[in-house]
Scaffold this motif. Structure first.
Motif, PDB file in Angstrom:
ATOM      1  N   ASN A  18      -4.747  16.272  -3.153  1.00 40.30           N
ATOM      2  CA  ASN A  18      -3.404  16.251  -3.952  1.00 40.30           C
ATOM      3  C   ASN A  18      -3.171  17.571  -3.355  1.00 40.30           C
ATOM      4  OD1 ASN A  18      -2.807  14.126  -5.598  1.00 40.30           O
ATOM      5  ND2 ASN A  18      -3.088  15.119  -6.843  1.00 40.30           N
ATOM      6  N   LEU A  19      -2.645  17.905  -2.549  1.00 37.37           N
ATOM      7  CA  LEU A  19      -1.910  19.029  -1.623  1.00 37.37           C
ATOM      8  C   LEU A  19      -1.362  19.857  -3.018  1.00 37.37           C
ATOM      9  CD1 LEU A  19      -1.009  18.764   1.904  1.00 37.37           C
ATOM     10  CD2 LEU A  19      -3.320  19.511   1.269  1.00 37.37           C
ATOM     11  N   HIS A  21       1.148  21.558  -5.241  1.00 37.43           N
ATOM     12  CA  HIS A  21       2.738  21.253  -5.365  1.00 37.43           C
ATOM     13  C   HIS A  21       3.195  19.629  -5.434  1.00 37.43           C
ATOM     14  CE1 HIS A  21       3.461  25.649  -6.221  1.00 37.43           C
ATOM     15  NE2 HIS A  21       2.601  26.214  -4.818  1.00 37.43           N
ATOM     16  N   HIS A  22       1.740  18.788  -5.478  1.00 33.46           N
ATOM     17  CA  HIS A  22       2.068  17.694  -4.865  1.00 33.46           C
ATOM     18  C   HIS A  22       1.157  17.390  -5.730  1.00 33.46           C
ATOM     19  CE1 HIS A  22       3.225  18.785  -0.945  1.00 33.46           C
ATOM     20  NE2 HIS A  22       3.585  17.403  -1.093  1.00 33.46           N
ATOM     21  N   GLU A  23       2.002  16.017  -6.489  1.00 34.14           N
ATOM     22  CA  GLU A  23       1.829  15.197  -7.897  1.00 34.14           C
ATOM     23  C   GLU A  23       1.097  15.800  -8.926  1.00 34.14           C
ATOM     24  OE1 GLU A  23       1.379  11.576  -7.623  1.00 34.14           O
ATOM     25  OE2 GLU A  23       2.735  11.988  -5.980  1.00 34.14           O
ATOM     26  N   SER A  25      -0.374  18.719  -9.076  1.00 37.09           N
ATOM     27  CA  SER A  25      -1.637  19.659  -8.889  1.00 37.09           C
ATOM     28  C   SER A  25      -1.309  20.773  -9.525  1.00 37.09           C
ATOM     29  CB  SER A  25      -1.852  19.649  -7.682  1.00 37.09           C
ATOM     30  OG  SER A  25      -1.246  20.745  -6.514  1.00 37.09           O
ATOM     31  N   TRP A  27      -1.651  25.076  -8.900  1.00 41.43           N
ATOM     32  CA  TRP A  27      -1.343  26.234  -7.617  1.00 41.43           C
ATOM     33  C   TRP A  27      -0.623  27.462  -8.034  1.00 41.43           C
ATOM     34  CZ3 TRP A  27      -5.720  26.465  -4.575  1.00 41.43           C
ATOM     35  CH2 TRP A  27      -4.527  27.059  -3.502  1.00 41.43           C
ATOM     36  N   SER A  57       2.501  13.728   7.286  1.00 43.15           N
ATOM     37  CA  SER A  57       3.160  14.362   6.952  1.00 43.15           C
ATOM     38  C   SER A  57       2.772  15.497   6.640  1.00 43.15           C
ATOM     39  CB  SER A  57       4.283  13.763   5.892  1.00 43.15           C
ATOM     40  OG  SER A  57       5.481  14.467   5.663  1.00 43.15           O
ATOM     41  N   MET A  58       2.769  16.518   5.869  1.00 50.16           N
ATOM     42  CA  MET A  58       2.592  17.541   5.395  1.00 50.16           C
ATOM     43  C   MET A  58       1.280  17.151   5.830  1.00 50.16           C
ATOM     44  SD  MET A  58       3.196  20.500   2.941  1.00 50.16           S
ATOM     45  CE  MET A  58       1.692  20.226   1.511  1.00 50.16           C
ATOM     46  N   GLY A  59       0.299  16.102   5.304  1.00 48.12           N
ATOM     47  CA  GLY A  59      -1.397  16.446   5.018  1.00 48.12           C
ATOM     48  C   GLY A  59      -1.973  16.472   6.525  1.00 48.12           C
TER      49      GLY A  59
END
Length: 75
Positions: A18-19, A21-23, A25, A27, A57-59
């Motif tokens: 998980n990057l 601020h996604h799902e 996470s 940070w 996408s961002m990934g």
């Protein structure tokens, strides 16, 4: 979506990170996520083993940046 179970060829393991601020996470907002952070995550999980890297996408942008800095680690 979920990829796993019987959908992966034998001998492969899927690791999804998980990057920030996604799902849900965690940070710190004042820290910029850089390729070195992804490298730390990967080497913590698999050591110096070579691996395949995928992103969408961002990934995908993160994967391309990772390749610029750490391409020798990617199969």
């Amino acid at each position: 979506g979920y990829i796993g179970g019987n959908h992966l060829p034998e001998g492969l393991t899927l690791i999804a990170i998980n990057l920030p601020h996604h799902e849900g996470s965690t940070w710190q907002d004042n820290i910029f996520f850089a390729a070195r952070h992804l490298h730390t995550c990967i080497t913590t999980l698999i050591g110096s083993e070579r691996f395949c890297l995928l992103g969408y996408s961002m990934g995908g942008r993160v994967a391309l940046r990772y390749l610029q800095e750490y391409g020798g680690h990617v199969q």
